[in-house]
Design a protein around this motif. Structure first.
Motif, PDB file in Angstrom:
ATOM      1  N   UNK A  22       0.821  -1.207   0.000  1.00  0.00           N
ATOM      2  CA  UNK A  22       0.000   0.000   0.000  1.00  0.00           C
ATOM      3  C   UNK A  22       0.860   1.263   0.000  1.00  0.00           C
ATOM      4  N   UNK A  23       1.944   1.248   0.760  1.00  0.00           N
ATOM      5  CA  UNK A  23       2.836   2.408   0.813  1.00  0.00           C
ATOM      6  C   UNK A  23       3.528   2.635  -0.534  1.00  0.00           C
ATOM      7  N   UNK A  24       3.893   1.563  -1.211  1.00  0.00           N
ATOM      8  CA  UNK A  24       4.513   1.689  -2.539  1.00  0.00           C
ATOM      9  C   UNK A  24       3.509   2.284  -3.522  1.00  0.00           C
ATOM     10  N   UNK A  25       2.281   1.789  -3.494  1.00  0.00           N
ATOM     11  CA  UNK A  25       1.247   2.342  -4.377  1.00  0.00           C
ATOM     12  C   UNK A  25       0.989   3.810  -4.057  1.00  0.00           C
ATOM     13  N   UNK A  26       0.943   4.164  -2.771  1.00  0.00           N
ATOM     14  CA  UNK A  26       0.744   5.560  -2.375  1.00  0.00           C
ATOM     15  C   UNK A  26       1.884   6.456  -2.848  1.00  0.00           C
ATOM     16  N   UNK A  27       3.074   5.885  -3.009  1.00  0.00           N
ATOM     17  CA  UNK A  27       4.244   6.637  -3.468  1.00  0.00           C
ATOM     18  C   UNK A  27       4.383   6.572  -4.986  1.00  0.00           C
ATOM     19  N   UNK A 104       9.998  -1.656  11.157  1.00  0.00           N
ATOM     20  CA  UNK A 104      10.388  -0.413  10.505  1.00  0.00           C
ATOM     21  C   UNK A 104       9.206   0.169   9.751  1.00  0.00           C
ATOM     22  N   UNK A 105       9.219   1.440   9.615  1.00  0.00           N
ATOM     23  CA  UNK A 105       8.144   2.157   8.944  1.00  0.00           C
ATOM     24  C   UNK A 105       8.230   1.940   7.432  1.00  0.00           C
ATOM     25  N   UNK A 106       7.124   1.516   6.799  1.00  0.00           N
ATOM     26  CA  UNK A 106       7.136   1.401   5.333  1.00  0.00           C
ATOM     27  C   UNK A 106       7.554   2.706   4.662  1.00  0.00           C
ATOM     28  N   UNK A 107       7.113   3.833   5.203  1.00  0.00           N
ATOM     29  CA  UNK A 107       7.480   5.125   4.610  1.00  0.00           C
ATOM     30  C   UNK A 107       8.990   5.327   4.648  1.00  0.00           C
ATOM     31  N   UNK A 108       9.608   4.991   5.763  1.00  0.00           N
ATOM     32  CA  UNK A 108      11.064   5.137   5.874  1.00  0.00           C
ATOM     33  C   UNK A 108      11.773   4.264   4.833  1.00  0.00           C
ATOM     34  N   UNK A 109      11.329   3.026   4.679  1.00  0.00           N
ATOM     35  CA  UNK A 109      11.939   2.123   3.702  1.00  0.00           C
ATOM     36  C   UNK A 109      11.774   2.656   2.284  1.00  0.00           C
ATOM     37  N   UNK A 110      10.586   3.142   1.976  1.00  0.00           N
ATOM     38  CA  UNK A 110      10.316   3.639   0.629  1.00  0.00           C
ATOM     39  C   UNK A 110      11.065   4.938   0.364  1.00  0.00           C
ATOM     40  N   UNK A 111      11.123   5.820   1.338  1.00  0.00           N
ATOM     41  CA  UNK A 111      11.893   7.055   1.162  1.00  0.00           C
ATOM     42  C   UNK A 111      13.360   6.731   0.866  1.00  0.00           C
TER      43      UNK A 111
END
Length: 119
Positions: A22-27, A104-111
């Motif tokens: 979901x975080x990847x799709x949001x990004x 770990x936070x998905x946002x942190x990983x994706x950033x």
């Protein structure tokens, strides 16, 4: 942020895999997977191109080393996450891998992956 880049997920914990997807799709990324086993991950990698990867170190059938080898040979940026650290073989062979301890936070990983993809 991810500009429709294909991001591969290998994660055997369903809730973590869903959060990452979901975080990847949001990004604005395209999700490849998630794969819950190394066998499934290898099949998915054989079927197409990936631009980046977020991988759990230990999947249901074994550690992620064979997948990391393939991705590294292709020059794909990789972020690993683990609850226990890296297997000795993986750490020795790829000493510069980015590793995060769970949770770990998905946002942190994706950033971080997005930064790696920008080069």
């Amino acid at each position: 942020m991810l500009k429709q880049q294909a991001i591969f997920i290998a994660e055997d914990e369903p809730f973590i895999a869903l959060d990452l997807a979901l975080a990847i799709e949001d990004a604005d990324g395209q999700v490849i997977g998630p794969a819950a086993s190394v066998e499934e991950a290898l099949e998915l990698l054989g079927a197409g191109h990936v631009d980046g990867a977020i991988l759990d170190v230990n999947l249901v059938d074994r550690d992620i080393t064979p997948v990391v080898v393939i991705l590294a040979e292709r020059g794909v940026p990789i972020i690993l996450q683990s609850g226990v650290g890296l297997p000795a073989e993986l750490s020795a062979r790829f000493p510069h891998l980015t590793v995060h301890l769970k949770p770990c936070s998905p946002k942190q990983l994706i950033d971080e992956l997005a930064f790696m993809l920008r080069g």
